[in-house]
Design an enzyme around this catalytic site. Structure first.
Site, PDB file in Angstrom:
ATOM      1  N   THR A 187      -4.907   6.269  -6.143  1.00 38.44           N
ATOM      2  CA  THR A 187      -5.066   6.577  -4.720  1.00 38.44           C
ATOM      3  C   THR A 187      -4.216   7.777  -4.320  1.00 38.44           C
ATOM      4  O   THR A 187      -4.664   8.649  -3.568  1.00 38.44           O
ATOM      5  CB  THR A 187      -4.702   5.345  -3.863  1.00 38.44           C
ATOM      6  OG1 THR A 187      -5.575   4.280  -4.237  1.00 38.44           O
ATOM      7  CG2 THR A 187      -4.865   5.621  -2.389  1.00 38.44           C
ATOM      8  N   GLU A 247       0.831  -1.209   0.000  1.00 35.69           N
ATOM      9  CA  GLU A 247       0.000   0.000   0.000  1.00 35.69           C
ATOM     10  C   GLU A 247       0.863   1.254   0.000  1.00 35.69           C
ATOM     11  O   GLU A 247       0.546   2.253  -0.634  1.00 35.69           O
ATOM     12  CB  GLU A 247      -0.936   0.015   1.226  1.00 35.69           C
ATOM     13  CG  GLU A 247      -1.908  -1.147   1.284  1.00 35.69           C
ATOM     14  CD  GLU A 247      -2.899  -1.162   0.135  1.00 35.69           C
ATOM     15  OE1 GLU A 247      -2.464  -1.365  -1.012  1.00 35.69           O
ATOM     16  OE2 GLU A 247      -4.100  -0.982   0.377  1.00 35.69           O
TER      17      GLU A 247
HETATM   18  N1  HSE Z   1      -8.108   4.662   2.907  1.00 34.71           N
HETATM   19  C1  HSE Z   1      -7.468   4.755   1.626  1.00 34.71           C
HETATM   20  C2  HSE Z   1      -7.855   6.056   0.966  1.00 34.71           C
HETATM   21  C3  HSE Z   1      -7.904   3.600   0.799  1.00 34.71           C
HETATM   22  O1  HSE Z   1      -9.042   6.380   0.971  1.00 34.71           O
HETATM   23  O2  HSE Z   1      -6.988   6.754   0.460  1.00 34.71           O
HETATM   24  C4  HSE Z   1      -7.385   3.616  -0.598  1.00 34.71           C
HETATM   25  O3  HSE Z   1      -6.621   2.524  -0.866  1.00 34.71           O
END
Ligand code: HSE
Length: 305
Positions: free
Chosen positions: A180, A128
């Site tokens: 993202t 991530e």
């Molecule tokens: N919590 C993260 C965001 C999830 O909203 O940026 C995205 O992978």
């Protein structure tokens, strides 16, 4: 074992009022990740799909997650990671998380001494970090554990698997990519205290409502004053699609993860299908192609095929 194949489910993170700290797993779609032990050290990545993701392990979310894992295990072998994705990258339903979780869960079976789930979440979070520039576990924790998971802390990892009543997710996935990292760049650095209070009130109520099986309270709690207002402009026709889902009888919903997918929750599969039809009708007006999914919130995390 020499070779293991794992199915890693898609996940919906944030769940409206739980930015970076709440997520759930759905039964489908899912990715399949096969990890093969090799005598020579190092990691090789093989893709069995058309998404053109990196094969350099240092640039691949599964590669960096497994690299961290093998280093901590002191493994004297290498692996080949074969990834067959059904979850499109940049969809907002945990595509990167499914790759890295599938890879670490499969690799765990190749080790003499297996890591516990919290360590797998920690390794998967390396993926991530690579994908979004930030460590967050709201996709990888439910992908590893299944069900609805609250992430209380990532340093150290402290996660709570929540009880929840039967719930069915309707997801509409516009075929545009929202990275993202870009969806995080539009977020405010500071938020008004009043908005923060409303968000943590809703998150607390949502957790209580899930545990009690109180559908009305679940619906009232699915409100976000901080992240949704900043991101909804990234998703064409977001307000109309959401309104159509609610008018069709969904309990509530919003942006899935960092978008562009939009999700709605319903009490029954039948209702979730009605919501799917209504949202699809609303979304057709954009002219943007889209996929839809209806899936029960799955109890099962990434596990052997
Ligand atoms: N919590 C993260 C965001 C999830 O909203 O940026 C995205 O992978």
């Amino acid at each position: 074992m020499k070779e293991v194949t794992v199915r890693a489910p898609a996940t919906v993170s944030n769940v409206v009022c739980g930015f970076d700290c709440l997520g759930f797993a759905i039964d489908e779609p899912f990715d399949e990740v096969t990890v093969r032990r090799r005598d020579e050290p190092g990691i090789a990545i093989v893709h069995k799909d058309e998404f053109g993701l990196p094969t350099d392990p240092r640039e691949n979310v599964a590669g960096v997650a497994v690299e961290a894992m093998l280093a901590e295990a002191g493994a004297d072998f290498g692996v080949e990671i074969e990834i067959e994705k059904a979850i499109k990258p940049g969809s907002g339903i945990g595509s990167s998380g499914a790759s890295s979780c599938g890879a670490v869960v499969a690799t765990n079976w190749l080790l003499e001494e297996q890591f516990p789930a919290v360590k797998l979440i920690e390794f998967a979070m390396e993926g991530e970090r690579l994908a979004s520039g930030a460590r967050h576990a709201d996709n990888v924790a439910p992908c590893i554990l299944g069900g609805f998971v609250l992430v209380r802390s990532i340093d150290p990892i402290d996660v709570v698997r929540l009880d929840f009543p039967p719930l069915f997710a309707t997801i509409i996935h516009p075929q545009i990519e929202v990275k993202t990292a870009e969806a995080r760049a539009v977020l405010p650095d500071l938020v008004p205290l009043r908005s923060a209070v409303r968000n943590w009130s809703n998150l607390g109520a949502l957790v209580a409502a899930l545990e009690k099986g109180d559908y009305e309270l679940i619906g009232r709690s699915l409100v976000d004053e901080i992240v949704e207002p900043a991101r909804r402009g990234l998703i064409p026709q977001f307000d109309e699609a959401k309104a159509a889902g609610l008018a069709a009888g969904a309990i509530g919903g919003g942006i899935s993860g960092s978008g562009p997918s939009i999700f709605m929750l319903s009490k029954t599969r039948e209702r979730a299908e009605i919501v799917r039809a209504a949202m699809a009708e609303a979304y057709e007006q954009t002219g943007i192609p889209f996929n839809t999914y209806v899936s029960e919130i799955g109890q099962q995390g990434a596990s052997l095929r």
